[in-house]
Design a protein around this motif. Sequence first.
Motif, PDB file in Angstrom:
ATOM      1  N   ALA A  54      -6.800  21.066 -15.234  1.00  0.00           N
ATOM      2  CA  ALA A  54      -8.059  20.293 -15.719  1.00  0.00           C
ATOM      3  C   ALA A  54      -9.014  20.202 -14.501  1.00  0.00           C
ATOM      4  O   ALA A  54     -10.101  20.053 -14.729  1.00  0.00           O
ATOM      5  CB  ALA A  54      -7.489  18.950 -15.839  1.00  0.00           C
ATOM      6  N   GLY A  55      -8.627  20.567 -13.189  1.00  0.00           N
ATOM      7  CA  GLY A  55      -9.616  20.341 -12.066  1.00  0.00           C
ATOM      8  C   GLY A  55      -8.989  20.375 -10.648  1.00  0.00           C
ATOM      9  O   GLY A  55      -7.814  20.762 -10.302  1.00  0.00           O
ATOM     10  N   ALA A  56      -9.719  20.441  -9.590  1.00  0.00           N
ATOM     11  CA  ALA A  56      -9.421  20.892  -8.218  1.00  0.00           C
ATOM     12  C   ALA A  56     -10.381  20.032  -7.477  1.00  0.00           C
ATOM     13  O   ALA A  56     -11.434  20.089  -7.516  1.00  0.00           O
ATOM     14  CB  ALA A  56      -9.081  22.387  -8.068  1.00  0.00           C
ATOM     15  N   GLY A  57      -9.479  19.762  -6.388  1.00  0.00           N
ATOM     16  CA  GLY A  57     -10.437  19.038  -5.235  1.00  0.00           C
ATOM     17  C   GLY A  57      -9.907  19.765  -3.677  1.00  0.00           C
ATOM     18  O   GLY A  57      -8.687  19.857  -3.424  1.00  0.00           O
ATOM     19  N   PHE A  58     -10.690  20.465  -3.324  1.00  0.00           N
ATOM     20  CA  PHE A  58     -10.607  21.511  -2.157  1.00  0.00           C
ATOM     21  C   PHE A  58     -11.569  20.872  -0.850  1.00  0.00           C
ATOM     22  O   PHE A  58     -12.674  20.707  -0.968  1.00  0.00           O
ATOM     23  CB  PHE A  58     -10.830  22.964  -2.462  1.00  0.00           C
ATOM     24  CG  PHE A  58      -9.639  23.597  -2.925  1.00  0.00           C
ATOM     25  CD1 PHE A  58      -8.915  23.251  -3.938  1.00  0.00           C
ATOM     26  CD2 PHE A  58      -9.259  24.443  -2.456  1.00  0.00           C
ATOM     27  CE1 PHE A  58      -7.811  23.737  -4.413  1.00  0.00           C
ATOM     28  CE2 PHE A  58      -7.852  25.453  -2.968  1.00  0.00           C
ATOM     29  CZ  PHE A  58      -7.261  25.053  -3.951  1.00  0.00           C
ATOM     30  N   ASP A  59     -11.088  20.870   0.208  1.00  0.00           N
ATOM     31  CA  ASP A  59     -11.561  20.813   1.431  1.00  0.00           C
ATOM     32  C   ASP A  59     -11.538  22.027   2.463  1.00  0.00           C
ATOM     33  O   ASP A  59     -12.229  21.706   3.625  1.00  0.00           O
ATOM     34  CB  ASP A  59     -10.907  19.392   2.281  1.00  0.00           C
ATOM     35  CG  ASP A  59     -11.786  19.120   3.440  1.00  0.00           C
ATOM     36  OD1 ASP A  59     -12.887  18.812   3.674  1.00  0.00           O
ATOM     37  OD2 ASP A  59     -11.040  19.031   4.398  1.00  0.00           O
ATOM     38  N   VAL A  60     -10.812  22.822   2.018  1.00  0.00           N
ATOM     39  CA  VAL A  60     -10.775  24.078   2.993  1.00  0.00           C
ATOM     40  C   VAL A  60     -10.994  25.556   1.997  1.00  0.00           C
ATOM     41  O   VAL A  60     -10.690  25.637   0.761  1.00  0.00           O
ATOM     42  CB  VAL A  60      -9.273  24.016   3.537  1.00  0.00           C
ATOM     43  CG1 VAL A  60      -9.041  22.985   4.627  1.00  0.00           C
ATOM     44  CG2 VAL A  60      -8.184  23.852   2.409  1.00  0.00           C
TER      45      VAL A  60
END
Length: 318
Positions: free
Chosen positions: A251-257
């Motif tokens: 459904a989705g993704a949150g990436f900081d790298v």
Amino acid sequence: MHRIVFLERESIIAEVRRPDFPHHWVEHAQTLQHEVKERLAGATMAIVNKLQIDAELIAALPALQMVAVAATGSNNIDVDACRERGIVVSNVRGYAVHSVPEQVLAMLLALSRNLFAYRQAVVDGRWQRSGQFCFFDYPIRDLHGATLALIGSGSLGSGVARLAAAFGMRVLRSERKDALSVRPGYTPFAEALRQADVVSLHCPLNAETARLIGEAELRSMKTSALLINTARGGLVDEAALARALHEGWIAGAGFDVLSVEPPRSGNALLAPELLALPNFLLTPHVAWASQPAMQALADQLIDNLEAFARGEPQHVLT
């Protein structure tokens, strides 16, 4: 007298006190990889963040006694080569135990509640044209009752677990992917992925964890699941994730790298059409960078230098 060379001073916005032993201090705001050898010539202590310190470089620096990593991750340092040379490598630990977990929850809340989609809808005039006081174009999910799978349960993963529990989430601690047995309190890797509404990565990047999450793992997750990565970009097959987001495997993704930082040569996750998606959030490796966290890092960094100078090295990796 020790010669200390700080190669990436601008990587920390904090007060860096000078060590309490006799020394000569040299710092550079930034250093390019090809400049490292020249700048470390004669140094007994090197402070690095993300620059590569490989076996060839180590062999060319006979005076070097210590590498102080201004971070927790050390995949940029050839630790084995340092060990063979008797060079102590120390890293910084536990400084971002609030900053990173808060970023994880911020990403998780934004994605779960579709904040970006609703904000854009307001910008586009959708609310102004609505026939009633609100509209329901995008699904909103509560964290309460959702299952969070932690891949890596050190200080950062445990910090995320504490915040998730406060929201009423069920937390699973995943066993290592290649583990032959499952430790008490842990869930087999594949089963954790299948059960999770959210998967959050908090493990180091090494030979065993490179591309830990690839196409097979993404396809095994729920189509309603979210993937959060504040650890290292190389843990995930980025091309596979781009496909997963475009084709709805998750459904989705949150990436900081990302796998290469800064991403000067492009990256599948930087495609404009992907960045425009409301269910993908990418930030520039800042989850760790609250002001209190950076100051704690700077203080512990100098603590490590002073401990080495006393003959009592701490946070040693070699």
